[in-house]
Write an enzyme that holds these catalytic residues in place. Structure first.
Site, PDB file in Angstrom:
ATOM      1  N   ARG A  51       0.814  -1.205   0.000  1.00 34.46           N
ATOM      2  CA  ARG A  51       0.000   0.000   0.000  1.00 34.46           C
ATOM      3  C   ARG A  51       0.856   1.267   0.000  1.00 34.46           C
ATOM      4  NH1 ARG A  51      -4.393  -1.626  -0.844  1.00 34.46           N
ATOM      5  NH2 ARG A  51      -5.105   0.515  -1.018  1.00 34.46           N
ATOM      6  N   HIS A  81       8.070  -6.460  -7.093  1.00 31.79           N
ATOM      7  CA  HIS A  81       6.818  -5.821  -7.511  1.00 31.79           C
ATOM      8  C   HIS A  81       6.680  -4.461  -6.830  1.00 31.79           C
ATOM      9  CE1 HIS A  81       2.711  -5.200  -8.663  1.00 31.79           C
ATOM     10  NE2 HIS A  81       2.563  -6.407  -9.143  1.00 31.79           N
ATOM     11  N   TYR A  84       1.114  -1.334  -5.049  1.00 30.68           N
ATOM     12  CA  TYR A  84      -0.104  -1.094  -5.836  1.00 30.68           C
ATOM     13  C   TYR A  84      -0.523   0.367  -5.868  1.00 30.68           C
ATOM     14  CZ  TYR A  84      -1.107  -6.115  -5.713  1.00 30.68           C
ATOM     15  OH  TYR A  84      -1.060  -7.465  -5.870  1.00 30.68           O
ATOM     16  N   HIS A 121       2.493  -1.731 -12.211  1.00 33.39           N
ATOM     17  CA  HIS A 121       1.228  -1.535 -12.930  1.00 33.39           C
ATOM     18  C   HIS A 121       1.279  -0.163 -13.605  1.00 33.39           C
ATOM     19  CE1 HIS A 121      -0.982  -4.476 -10.010  1.00 33.39           C
ATOM     20  NE2 HIS A 121       0.003  -5.039 -10.667  1.00 33.39           N
ATOM     21  N   GLU A 156       3.496  -4.335 -16.551  1.00 29.64           N
ATOM     22  CA  GLU A 156       2.593  -5.481 -16.420  1.00 29.64           C
ATOM     23  C   GLU A 156       1.338  -5.293 -17.272  1.00 29.64           C
ATOM     24  OE1 GLU A 156       1.947  -6.780 -12.401  1.00 29.64           O
ATOM     25  OE2 GLU A 156       0.402  -8.216 -12.985  1.00 29.64           O
ATOM     26  N   ASP A 190       0.589 -11.168 -17.279  1.00 28.19           N
ATOM     27  CA  ASP A 190      -0.173 -11.812 -16.201  1.00 28.19           C
ATOM     28  C   ASP A 190      -1.338 -12.570 -16.844  1.00 28.19           C
ATOM     29  OD1 ASP A 190      -2.241 -12.141 -14.164  1.00 28.19           O
ATOM     30  OD2 ASP A 190      -1.025 -10.850 -12.887  1.00 28.19           O
ATOM     31  N   HIS A 193      -4.778 -11.418 -15.730  1.00 26.78           N
ATOM     32  CA  HIS A 193      -5.110 -10.094 -16.251  1.00 26.78           C
ATOM     33  C   HIS A 193      -5.490 -10.127 -17.729  1.00 26.78           C
ATOM     34  CE1 HIS A 193      -2.581  -7.947 -12.912  1.00 26.78           C
ATOM     35  NE2 HIS A 193      -3.577  -8.662 -12.428  1.00 26.78           N
ATOM     36  N   HIS A 225       3.284 -13.772 -14.876  1.00 32.83           N
ATOM     37  CA  HIS A 225       2.541 -13.991 -13.634  1.00 32.83           C
ATOM     38  C   HIS A 225       1.535 -15.079 -13.963  1.00 32.83           C
ATOM     39  CE1 HIS A 225       3.362  -9.766 -11.717  1.00 32.83           C
ATOM     40  NE2 HIS A 225       4.399 -10.580 -11.664  1.00 32.83           N
ATOM     41  N   ASP A 238     -10.019  -8.624 -12.744  1.00 30.31           N
ATOM     42  CA  ASP A 238      -8.784  -8.883 -12.017  1.00 30.31           C
ATOM     43  C   ASP A 238      -9.002  -9.491 -10.630  1.00 30.31           C
ATOM     44  OD1 ASP A 238      -6.256  -8.994 -10.957  1.00 30.31           O
ATOM     45  OD2 ASP A 238      -5.890  -6.837 -10.987  1.00 30.31           O
ATOM     46  N   HIS A 240      -7.644 -12.995  -8.925  1.00 29.87           N
ATOM     47  CA  HIS A 240      -6.847 -14.200  -9.136  1.00 29.87           C
ATOM     48  C   HIS A 240      -7.480 -15.411  -8.443  1.00 29.87           C
ATOM     49  CE1 HIS A 240      -2.987 -11.514  -9.539  1.00 29.87           C
ATOM     50  NE2 HIS A 240      -4.036 -11.005 -10.144  1.00 29.87           N
ATOM     51  N   GLU A 270       0.802 -15.787  -8.260  1.00 27.31           N
ATOM     52  CA  GLU A 270       0.215 -14.754  -7.376  1.00 27.31           C
ATOM     53  C   GLU A 270      -1.198 -15.220  -7.024  1.00 27.31           C
ATOM     54  OE1 GLU A 270       0.474 -11.609 -10.363  1.00 27.31           O
ATOM     55  OE2 GLU A 270       1.843 -10.563  -9.030  1.00 27.31           O
TER      56      GLU A 270
HETATM   57 ZN    ZN Z   1      -3.933  -8.938 -10.526  1.00 32.31          ZN
HETATM   58 FE    FE Z   2       0.278  -9.845 -11.676  1.00 29.85          FE
HETATM   59 FE    FE Z   3       0.815  -6.981 -10.437  1.00 30.27          FE
END
Ligand code: ZN
Ligand code: FE
Ligand code: FE
Length: 291
Positions: A51, A81, A84, A121, A156, A190, A193, A225, A238, A240, A270
């Site tokens: 975060r 990564h 986010y 992202h 990504e 991904d 995604h 991913h 999105d 997973h 993931e």
């Molecule tokens: Zn995702």
């Molecule tokens: Fe991903």
């Molecule tokens: Fe990601």
């Protein structure tokens, strides 16, 4: 003679590079040990709290021990990564500044473990339109990439939730095209995604990979991913799912890891799992890998 030929063929078999997203809270060596205990030989981690927020100081001894451990156990590459919360194409300058400073700091820190990947992202354009989003995302990369860095930054592919950019291969390519230091940039695909984005990796994997190759260029693809999806094709959501428990399914994901243009890439899970769940998925996928 035949026997020798057999040996030569055997030597060509590749080892599946697979692992999962790990917690970085105990440092690098702990991640390496956790990876090994899962029979993983690659792994991902958040460079800081997902975060956002301040990153923990890097412990030199920890990095040193990890690098020796990774070399001995043939672990790598790492696919770090970005958090986010980082939105490279936010409308507000202070949010873009946060994204810039965070990524620059992450890239600085990743110089301690050179030769790895950092994926992020591309962000949400929040109503400004995809073209402006693409412009701002590339501007961020141009502001933070340095000629002398040893980390490859991966864009990504996104599901297209809300106003996310990178929802099509064309948008990913458009970002890449505007980057100056192209040798430091690649793509992370991904599976959840792109499935949610409308690319049918379940029933038309070859077509999807061919399309990626013609639009983006397969040589730019540096990591996968590997996720199943809770959603139907093109849902733009999105979410997973565990390997084999979603709408993509185990057969299709097995085709992904064995695809001649993908099979040597690092695959990162993931999926919504803890330790045992990841160990099981890695074991299953290793069993399905043909080398
Ligand atoms: Zn995702
Ligand atoms: Fe991903
Ligand atoms: Fe990601």
């Amino acid at each position: 003679m035949l026997y020798m030929k057999g040996l030569a063929l055997m030597a060509k078999k590749s080892i599946l590079r697979i692992g999962n997203h790990l917690s970085s809270s105990k440092g690098y060596l702990a991640m390496g040990e956790e990876a090994l205990s899962l029979d993983a030989n690659v792994f991902a981690f958040f460079t800081r709290n997902p975060r956002g927020g301040k990153a923990k100081d890097i412990d030199d001894d920890d990095v040193k021990s990890f690098l020796a451990f990774a070399k001995k156990n043939k672990i790598g590459p790492l696919v770090a990564h970005a958090p986010y919360t980082l939105n490279p194409c936010a409308a507000k300058e202070d949010l873009r500044k946060f994204a810039r400073e965070t990524m620059a700091d992450d890239l600085d820190r990743l110089e301690r473990t050179p030769g790895n990947y950092y994926n992020f992202h591309p962000g949400s354009h929040v109503g400004q339109g995809a073209d402006i989003g693409i412009e701002l995302c590339a501007a961020l990369l141009n502001a933070v990439l340095k000629e002398e860095q040893h980390t490859t930054v991966l864009i990504e592919t996104m599901a297209g939730k809300g106003s996310e950019i990178g929802r099509t291969f064309e948008e990913v390519r458009a970002i890449y095209d505007k980057v100056e230091l192209k040798s430091h940039v690649g793509v992370c695909l991904d599976t959840c995604h792109i499935w949610d984005g409308g690319y049918d990796v379940r029933d038309h994997l070859d077509d999807v990979i061919d399309e990626f190759d013609s639009v983006v260029g397969i040589e730019k693809l540096k990591a996968i991913h590997l996720n199943d999806s809770m959603n139907v094709l093109g849902a733009h959501k999105d979410r997973h799912q565990k390997i084999g428990e979603g709408n993509i399914g185990l057969d299709a994901l097995a085709r992904v890891i064995n695809h001649p243009k993908l099979k040597n890439l690092p695959f990162i899970l993931e999926t919504p799992n803890e330790h045992d769940g990841y160990a099981k998925e890695i074991k299953t996928l290793r069993g399905l890998y043909k080398g």
